[in-house]
Design a protein around this motif. Structure first.
Motif, short mmCIF file in Angstrom:
data_model
loop_
_atom_site.label_atom_id
_atom_site.label_comp_id
_atom_site.label_asym_id
_atom_site.label_seq_id
_atom_site.Cartn_x
_atom_site.Cartn_y
_atom_site.Cartn_z
N MET A 175 0.82 -1.21 0.00
CA MET A 175 0.00 0.00 0.00
C MET A 175 0.86 1.26 0.00
SD MET A 175 -3.37 -0.82 2.37
CE MET A 175 -2.70 -1.93 3.60
N SER A 282 -6.10 9.05 2.18
CA SER A 282 -7.39 8.55 1.71
C SER A 282 -8.41 9.66 1.69
CB SER A 282 -7.90 7.42 2.63
OG SER A 282 -8.14 7.92 3.94
N SER A 288 -8.60 4.93 -0.70
CA SER A 288 -7.26 5.48 -0.82
C SER A 288 -7.15 6.43 -2.00
CB SER A 288 -6.24 4.35 -0.98
OG SER A 288 -6.45 3.66 -2.20
N VAL A 291 -6.04 4.79 -5.29
CA VAL A 291 -7.08 4.08 -6.04
C VAL A 291 -7.93 5.09 -6.82
CG1 VAL A 291 -9.23 2.76 -5.84
CG2 VAL A 291 -7.19 2.04 -4.59
N ARG A 299 -7.68 -4.64 -8.26
CA ARG A 299 -7.49 -4.87 -6.83
C ARG A 299 -8.25 -6.10 -6.36
NH1 ARG A 299 -9.78 -0.37 -8.80
NH2 ARG A 299 -11.19 -0.07 -7.04
N THR A 318 -10.08 -2.94 4.90
CA THR A 318 -9.04 -2.89 3.87
C THR A 318 -9.66 -2.92 2.49
OG1 THR A 318 -7.45 -4.01 5.32
CG2 THR A 318 -6.98 -4.02 2.97
N LEU A 322 -9.60 -0.06 -0.59
CA LEU A 322 -9.22 -0.29 -1.98
C LEU A 322 -10.40 -0.20 -2.94
CD1 LEU A 322 -6.55 -1.20 -0.65
CD2 LEU A 322 -6.43 -3.01 -2.37
#
Length: 365
Positions: A175, A282, A288, A291, A299, A318, A322
């Motif tokens: 990450m 983020s 994030s 992304v 992902r 998580t 993503l």
């Protein structure tokens, strides 16, 4: 009082390091010398890897540090089809590249995927030459090492961008690399990323509270002594509880435990994680930035049904970070070594085949 102090250390660390990487605030009881590592690598360890077709290389990172990398070529399945992208595996704590070479690398190579598994700086097979002079490597240093390796293998070419597959603590390294936190500037660094039983991007605070509320002090103490005191690498029963399913044989657990014990070294500065958590980058601590800025990045977030170290809420958070739904497989934390390793590898293979087929069709049209 002693228990409270240990728990406080664990709670303030980052679950990225406590659960996936382990609390590495203590120095190892025995640190193998370079000569011992070299001798062992050329003997039993490497004989096992040779039988599994994994090659061992040592890459000069430019500061006296040499990174161990295990690799396998992908089987050529169709002379008229392009070679699948390379896979780059990143391990979690108490592990190194061997955990991928044991089962997954050869299996995925038979499906056509070339792969590389790195041993992070400070592990038994990639000893840090500065370890006696400074604290354990920072998360930024691991990111720099990863990016340098990708450049050395020409995996920064837009036509050869890899798929990064990271487990446990390795998810934090992945990450941080993808958010552009290294010294080499932000850029598109991968075609896709799969995070397996990864520690959540916000650290261990919320998870610590959840463990206390749902499991009680016994679980907190097991995890604390397992990583702070390294009992998880020495006690076979605790090692099994942390990483493997009840169905795994004692002989298999012991084989993995001996390797885990070799890698129970402090290869991560916990303070560097808490200061630079991925969740700080983020949109409202939900999705994030990298992304949002790179929607074409594929992902995948996978959790394990019986994971003792990372709870379902952590996996769900998580996945939200993503911007994808989570996928749960049956088994324990070490999805690449556990009894269901082949089914778990097929989850990765199906994901890869799915988006690569779509990409190929789009290019054809």
């Amino acid at each position: 009082a002693g228990l409270c102090i240990l728990v406080k250390i664990w709670a303030e660390a980052s679950y990225t390091a406590s659960v996936a990487s382990g609390l590495h605030s203590c120095q190892p009881l025995i640190r193998p010398t370079s000569g011992q590592i070299s001798a062992f690598t050329s003997s039993l360890h490497m004989r096992r890897l040779v039988r599994r077709k994994a090659r061992e290389e040592s890459f000069d990172m430019g500061d006296g540090f040499r990174m161990q990398v295990l690799s396998e070529d992908g089987k050529k399945l169709d002379l008229h089809s392009p070679q699948p992208p390379p896979l780059v595996f990143i391990h979690g704590s108490f592990h190194s590249a061997w955990c991928w070479a044991e089962k997954w690398m050869g299996y995925l190579a038979e499906k056509g995927y070339p792969s590389y598994a790195i041993s992070l700086r400070g592990t038994a097979w990639s000893p840090d030459p500065l370890a006696k002079d400074v604290r354990a490597p920072s998360v930024e240093q691991h990111v720099v090492d990863l990016l340098r390796f990708l450049r050395l293998k020409n995996l920064t070419d837009p036509q050869r961008l890899p798929i990064i597959i990271a487990h446990s603590f390795g998810g934090i390294v992945a990450m941080k690399a993808l958010e552009g936190s290294g010294r080499e500037g932000a850029s598109r660094r991968a075609q896709g990323v799969a995070l397996l039983c990864s520690v959540p991007p916000y650290g261990n605070g919320p998870m610590t509270k959840r463990f206390m509320e749902s499991r009680g002090w016994r679980t907190v103490w097991d995890i604390t002594r397992g990583f702070v005191l390294k009992d998880g690498s020495k006690d076979a029963a605790l090692c099994k509880k942390f990483f493997f399913s009840e169905e795994m044989s004692e002989d298999e657990v012991e084989k993995h435990r001996t390797r885990i014990q070799q890698d129970a070294n402090p290869f991560f500065d916990l303070n560097s994680v808490s200061r630079r958590l991925p969740s700080l980058h983020s949109r409202e601590s939900v999705v994030s930035d990298w992304v949002v800025g790179n929607p074409s990045l594929e992902r995948l977030v996978v959790g394990a049904s019986d994971d003792f170290l990372v709870d379902h809420k952590g996996i769900q958070d998580t996945a939200q970070f993503l911007g994808v739904p989570p996928l749960f497989v049956k088994g324990a934390h070490d999805v690449m070594l556990d009894v269901g390793w082949k089914e778990n590898a097929n989850v990765i293979a199906d994901w890869l085949e799915g988006f690569l087929s779509t990409k190929s069709s789009n290019q054809t049209n």
